[in-house]
Structure formats: C-alpha cells, structure tokens
Scaffold this motif. Structure first.
Motif, mmCIF file in Angstrom:
data_model
loop_
_atom_site.group_PDB
_atom_site.id
_atom_site.type_symbol
_atom_site.label_atom_id
_atom_site.label_comp_id
_atom_site.label_asym_id
_atom_site.label_seq_id
_atom_site.Cartn_x
_atom_site.Cartn_y
_atom_site.Cartn_z
ATOM 1 N N GLN A 29 26.957 9.528 -22.154
ATOM 2 C CA GLN A 29 26.406 9.348 -23.491
ATOM 3 C C GLN A 29 25.591 8.060 -23.578
ATOM 4 O O GLN A 29 25.215 7.628 -24.654
ATOM 5 C CB GLN A 29 27.544 9.336 -24.514
ATOM 6 C CG GLN A 29 28.329 10.653 -24.505
ATOM 7 C CD GLN A 29 29.503 10.606 -25.434
ATOM 8 O OE1 GLN A 29 29.327 10.614 -26.647
ATOM 9 N NE2 GLN A 29 30.703 10.546 -24.867
ATOM 10 N N LYS A 30 25.319 7.480 -22.437
ATOM 11 C CA LYS A 30 24.550 6.248 -22.350
ATOM 12 C C LYS A 30 23.099 6.600 -22.052
ATOM 13 O O LYS A 30 22.828 7.443 -21.200
ATOM 14 C CB LYS A 30 25.124 5.386 -21.221
ATOM 15 C CG LYS A 30 24.433 4.091 -21.003
ATOM 16 C CD LYS A 30 25.086 3.336 -19.848
ATOM 17 C CE LYS A 30 24.319 2.080 -19.544
ATOM 18 N NZ LYS A 30 24.877 1.388 -18.394
ATOM 19 N N ASP A 31 22.155 5.974 -22.754
ATOM 20 C CA ASP A 31 20.736 6.197 -22.477
ATOM 21 C C ASP A 31 20.467 5.901 -21.009
ATOM 22 O O ASP A 31 20.794 4.816 -20.518
ATOM 23 C CB ASP A 31 19.853 5.317 -23.358
ATOM 24 C CG ASP A 31 19.831 5.780 -24.807
ATOM 25 O OD1 ASP A 31 20.113 6.970 -25.042
ATOM 26 O OD2 ASP A 31 19.548 4.956 -25.684
ATOM 27 N N GLY A 32 19.904 6.871 -20.305
ATOM 28 C CA GLY A 32 19.613 6.702 -18.884
ATOM 29 C C GLY A 32 20.835 6.843 -17.991
ATOM 30 O O GLY A 32 20.727 6.675 -16.784
ATOM 31 N N GLY A 33 21.986 7.148 -18.586
ATOM 32 C CA GLY A 33 23.212 7.309 -17.796
ATOM 33 C C GLY A 33 23.173 8.587 -16.975
ATOM 34 O O GLY A 33 22.444 9.531 -17.291
ATOM 35 N N GLN A 34 23.969 8.612 -15.922
ATOM 36 C CA GLN A 34 23.997 9.775 -15.040
ATOM 37 C C GLN A 34 25.270 10.581 -15.272
ATOM 38 O O GLN A 34 26.372 10.029 -15.283
ATOM 39 C CB GLN A 34 23.921 9.327 -13.581
ATOM 40 C CG GLN A 34 23.769 10.478 -12.628
ATOM 41 C CD GLN A 34 23.388 9.993 -11.231
ATOM 42 O OE1 GLN A 34 23.146 8.822 -11.001
ATOM 43 N NE2 GLN A 34 23.348 10.924 -10.304
ATOM 44 N N ASP A 35 25.113 11.878 -15.471
ATOM 45 C CA ASP A 35 26.261 12.769 -15.618
ATOM 46 C C ASP A 35 27.024 12.829 -14.303
ATOM 47 O O ASP A 35 26.476 12.559 -13.234
ATOM 48 C CB ASP A 35 25.807 14.180 -16.002
ATOM 49 C CG ASP A 35 25.131 14.240 -17.356
ATOM 50 O OD1 ASP A 35 25.223 13.257 -18.128
ATOM 51 O OD2 ASP A 35 24.504 15.269 -17.654
ATOM 52 N N TRP A 36 28.291 13.183 -14.387
ATOM 53 C CA TRP A 36 29.128 13.332 -13.204
ATOM 54 C C TRP A 36 29.556 14.792 -13.125
ATOM 55 O O TRP A 36 30.088 15.342 -14.074
ATOM 56 C CB TRP A 36 30.342 12.416 -13.310
ATOM 57 C CG TRP A 36 31.197 12.391 -12.099
ATOM 58 C CD1 TRP A 36 31.031 11.609 -11.000
ATOM 59 C CD2 TRP A 36 32.358 13.179 -11.858
ATOM 60 N NE1 TRP A 36 32.019 11.856 -10.082
ATOM 61 C CE2 TRP A 36 32.850 12.827 -10.597
ATOM 62 C CE3 TRP A 36 33.023 14.153 -12.585
ATOM 63 C CZ2 TRP A 36 33.967 13.410 -10.048
ATOM 64 C CZ3 TRP A 36 34.143 14.736 -12.043
ATOM 65 C CH2 TRP A 36 34.601 14.362 -10.779
ATOM 66 N N ARG A 37 29.282 15.447 -11.997
ATOM 67 C CA ARG A 37 29.517 16.884 -11.847
ATOM 68 C C ARG A 37 30.551 17.142 -10.763
ATOM 69 O O ARG A 37 30.456 16.605 -9.664
ATOM 70 C CB ARG A 37 28.197 17.564 -11.479
ATOM 71 C CG ARG A 37 28.272 19.038 -11.267
ATOM 72 C CD ARG A 37 26.873 19.554 -10.876
ATOM 73 N NE ARG A 37 26.894 20.961 -10.574
ATOM 74 C CZ ARG A 37 26.745 21.929 -11.451
ATOM 75 N NH1 ARG A 37 26.538 21.642 -12.713
ATOM 76 N NH2 ARG A 37 26.776 23.187 -11.085
ATOM 77 N N CYS A 38 31.504 17.985 -11.091
ATOM 78 C CA CYS A 38 32.512 18.419 -10.119
ATOM 79 C C CYS A 38 32.421 19.942 -10.038
ATOM 80 O O CYS A 38 32.755 20.652 -10.979
ATOM 81 C CB CYS A 38 33.909 17.990 -10.559
ATOM 82 S SG CYS A 38 35.169 18.348 -9.326
ATOM 83 N N ALA A 39 31.893 20.427 -8.923
ATOM 84 C CA ALA A 39 31.665 21.863 -8.770
ATOM 85 C C ALA A 39 32.683 22.452 -7.801
ATOM 86 O O ALA A 39 33.116 21.794 -6.859
ATOM 87 C CB ALA A 39 30.261 22.121 -8.251
ATOM 88 N N ALA A 40 33.026 23.713 -8.038
ATOM 89 C CA ALA A 40 33.883 24.430 -7.104
ATOM 90 C C ALA A 40 33.118 24.602 -5.798
ATOM 91 O O ALA A 40 31.912 24.829 -5.799
ATOM 92 C CB ALA A 40 34.277 25.788 -7.682
ATOM 93 N N SER A 41 33.805 24.497 -4.707
ATOM 94 C CA SER A 41 33.147 24.597 -3.405
ATOM 95 C C SER A 41 32.874 26.039 -2.996
ATOM 96 O O SER A 41 32.158 26.291 -2.041
ATOM 97 C CB SER A 41 33.998 23.913 -2.340
ATOM 98 O OG SER A 41 35.275 24.515 -2.289
#
Length: 95
Positions: A29-41
């Motif tokens: 939720q930070k301007d320019g922040g990077q999302d963190w993704r956890c995907a099933a393998s």
C-alpha cells in the motif's frame, strides 16, 4: 509466520473436481512499493477429499510489519488471490 489457505466451497466440492493454479499476493500500500507473491509450484486439484490448500508459512511477521514494505496501512492488510481454473470435472448425478 502467517498462513493463507484457499478453500473450495463445500457444495462445489461434492459435485465437482477443480484443477487450478493459485497464488496469494500481499499488496503493498506504499507508493512505488512492491507486492509480494507466493504462488503454488504446481497445479492443485480441489475436490470432496481435498477442499483446501495453502501456505502454512506464508510470510514472516517481521516482514509483514516492516513499514518500508508497506503491507500494513492503518492496521489493514490487502491480500489478493490469483486463481486460474484450468479444468472442472463434474461428478455424474446419482440415479
């Protein structure tokens, strides 16, 4: 650590088997922040015997609370579930 799980609705689980690719995303939720993704393998099949699947250790609490990451804003966390359904096999109706 915090966990996240996706679950197939019980009515659907009794009538079908669903194969899908899934991911959970912590939205910055930070301007320019990077999302963190956890995907099933791999693809997961959900059915009457396996109605849910997830990550028991999704993200360390320290990372979640790290203000520089921007995941928490006013004590709120935004999660996004990305689900790509690849197939649905319906069970035959009982005679």
């Amino acid at each position: 650590m915090h966990a996240a799980f996706l679950e197939l609705h019980p009515d659907t689980a009794s009538a079908a088997s669903v194969t899908a690719l899934t991911a959970v995303v912590l939205v910055s939720q930070k301007d320019g922040g990077q999302d963190w993704r956890c995907a099933a393998s791999e693809r997961k099949s959900y059915n009457s015997e396996l109605t849910n699947w997830g990550w028991a250790k999704l993200v360390p609490l320290a990372d979640l609370r790290d203000a520089s990451r921007g995941f928490l804003k006013h004590d709120r966390l935004l999660l996004r579930a990305d689900i790509t359904v690849e197939s649905v096999r319906r069970k035959a109706a009982a005679a």
